[in-house]
Write a protein that holds these residues in place. Structure first.
Motif, short mmCIF file in Angstrom:
data_model
loop_
_atom_site.label_atom_id
_atom_site.label_comp_id
_atom_site.label_asym_id
_atom_site.label_seq_id
_atom_site.Cartn_x
_atom_site.Cartn_y
_atom_site.Cartn_z
N SER A 61 -8.02 0.54 -0.31
CA SER A 61 -6.71 -0.43 0.13
C SER A 61 -7.35 -0.72 1.57
N VAL A 88 -7.17 5.81 -3.32
CA VAL A 88 -6.42 4.66 -3.19
C VAL A 88 -6.25 3.98 -1.73
N SER A 118 -6.03 -0.61 -8.20
CA SER A 118 -6.29 -0.48 -6.84
C SER A 118 -7.72 -0.79 -6.34
N ALA A 154 1.61 2.01 -3.53
CA ALA A 154 0.65 2.24 -4.37
C ALA A 154 0.09 3.80 -4.03
N THR A 160 0.82 -1.22 -0.04
CA THR A 160 0.13 -0.06 0.11
C THR A 160 0.98 1.26 -0.08
#
Length: 524
Positions: A229, A225, A419, A67, A64
């Motif tokens: 997540s 995102v 994602s 990302a 994560t």
């Protein structure tokens, strides 16, 4: 523009043209490093967890952190390249990525590893748009551009699978730390090539950065995102998940409103106003969703159900990579100029629907050769027909001084699509797997494998439905080949009449630059 500046620009273009195929190699290496890093770490996570001693609840942050930084800063990275020069930003991104990778490889603790991954994400946000925009401005001849995007699209479409192979080999035969260290070699190779062959083009006018737009876009994308997540582990009803997603939508709406009012926006809305370009961006998001879902859940199936080792699981994707290579090049060089994006990308979406639908028929006894391989072959052709032509279409006709942010938006859509797909599908798979196990408690031995397989097949079926929806969107919204050529010609004519108020170069030069951009809907 002064005569000396014009002469310098023409000289730079000539040097770039002389080495354009070597430049393609350089930016492809950089793109491969960025794309495979999204999957290569997944294979190494169990080994890293055992070595550094962090818990299962912390493990997601290794993925994560990358990302979040990557997805939230891509638009800024694209605009920075436009303002300060693509070569300079490209080299800076490579250096930062290499240093972060070395730090991650030597990480003595979980905190250091996560920090390194976050820095990698920041560097990737600078690097990915600079690589694609360099390709856009280097290849302006239609035939050459088709070949270049065929190669670049292969890397974008197959890089994740390469990451699975590389991660398995490095983890099994060396150490999980080499999953990080290997990036240093990629970065050095690309950096040396960039210093030798890429040309630094100084912006004629150094515009100011849109700070308001930067904050709104970065915070909005970060929240988006992070929300997806977080939902993967905490669920969709978690207050933090809901708050993140609601705030992200509000911030992104505020970003669009702000961009309409500022003189020099972070994302000029003209970039996304083009009908074909907007659909191409959406197609990249759909492909990203399906691609990440395929790699994740098929890898789980091969390892946890079929008992494949990490290396063998990665090698199982090799046939798909070969098909992506063939399809990307044929699509961009032959079929895209001849038929236009509506037919090519829609056909790719339909092939993806068929491949994922076939995968939804898997069970615990399915043989790889008859049950998995046919889908991988078809999916390889599908990804080649979607990713490379969509990237080509999304950046065609973009003015050179907007190429960085347009390229960043391509990467943003792929990242956000991935994602969303990973979070939504992971949540659904977990729920379906639990329900299946509860309703088949008397099944006895093998229930875990059966329940897991059922969850994966549902994910494949949903992904197939997403591809089918994408096919309908592309078929209905993409203009025909003839109409697309007319729209691009009109945009070029309009751009040549307004450039004197937006740039210091002459209308003739800007019209020439626009004319040099590829007409993806016209004959090569």
């Amino acid at each position: 523009m002064s005569l000396s500046s014009l002469a310098e620009k023409k000289s730079a273009e000539a040097r770039s043209s002389d080495h354009r195929w070597l430049i393609l190699v350089v930016v492809s290496i950089a793109q491969l490093m960025v794309v495979l890093d999204a999957t290569v770490v997944n294979i190494a996570l169990p080994s890293a967890q055992a070595d550094l001693g962090f818990g299962d609840s912390q493990r997601q942050w290794v993925v994560t952190a990358y990302a979040l930084a990557f997805g939230s800063l891509l638009l800024l990275g694209g605009r920075v390249g436009d303002l300060f020069g693509r070569k300079r930003v490209f080299l800076g991104g490579l250096a930062a990525f290499a240093l972060a990778s070395a730090l991650g490889g030597a990480a003595p603790s979980f905190g250091v590893l996560v920090t390194a991954r976050a820095i990698q994400g920041v560097a990737a946000a600078m690097l990915a748009p600079a690589a694609l925009s360099t390709l856009v401005t280097t290849f302006r001849d239609p035939a050459d551009r088709g070949k270049a995007f065929g190669v670049f699209g292969t890397v974008a479409g197959a890089g994740g699978a390469v990451g699975l192979i590389l991660g398995g080999v490095l983890t099994e035969y060396l150490s999980w730390r080499w999953v990080m260290y290997v990036n240093v070699f990629f970065a050095v190779a690309a950096g040396l090539g960039a210093m030798i062959y890429m040309v630094h083009e100084r912006p004629e006018v150094r515009a100011r950065i849109d700070y308001v737009g930067t904050v709104l876009a970065s915070a909005g994308l970060f929240g988006l995102v992070f929300g997806f997540s977080h939902a993967e582990t905490a669920g969709w009803t978690s207050p933090l998940t809901i708050t993140s997603l609601v705030l992200s939508v509000a911030l992104l709406i505020a970003f669009v409103v702000a961009e309409k009012r500022v003189e020099v926006p972070l994302l000029p809305l003209r970039v996304v106003a083009d009908r074909s370009r907007g659909v191409a961006f959406a197609a990249v998001a759909v492909a990203g969703l399906a691609m990440f879902g395929l790699f994740l859940f098929l890898t789980y199936y091969l390892q946890s159900v079929k008992g494949f080792s990490p290396v063998v699981s990665g090698l199982a994707f090799l046939p798909m990579i070969a098909c992506v290579m063939i399809s990307s090049n044929v699509s961009n060089i032959v079929t895209l100029p001849r038929f236009g994006p509506r037919i090519v990308i829609t056909t790719g979406m339909l092939l993806g629907t068929a491949a994922l639908s076939y995968l939804s028929l898997l069970d615990v006894h399915t043989n790889y050769w008859s049950g998995v391989l046919p889908s991988l072959l078809v999916m390889g052709f599908a990804m080649g027909m979607v990713m490379a032509p969509a990237m080509n279409t999304a950046t065609a006709g973009v003015q050179p001084h907007d190429s960085g942010v347009a390229s960043a938006l391509v990467s943003t859509m792929q990242q956000v699509g991935g994602s969303i797909g990973t979070a939504v599908l992971s949540t659904i798979v977990a729920s379906v797997t639990t329900d299946y196990a509860a309703s088949h408690a008397s099944a006895g031995a093998g229930l875990t494998a059966q329940a897991s397989t059922h969850g994966y097949t549902v994910a494949f079926l949903i992904s197939a439905g997403t591809f089918a929806a994408g096919a309908i969107m592309c078929a209905l919204v993409f203009p025909s080949k003839k109409r697309l050529a007319e729209l691009r010609a009109a945009a070029a004519a309009s751009g040549s009449s307004t450039t004197t108020s937006t740039q210091t170069s002459t209308p003739t030069e800007n019209s020439s630059a626009l004319a040099d951009e590829v007409e993806v809907g016209a004959d090569a």
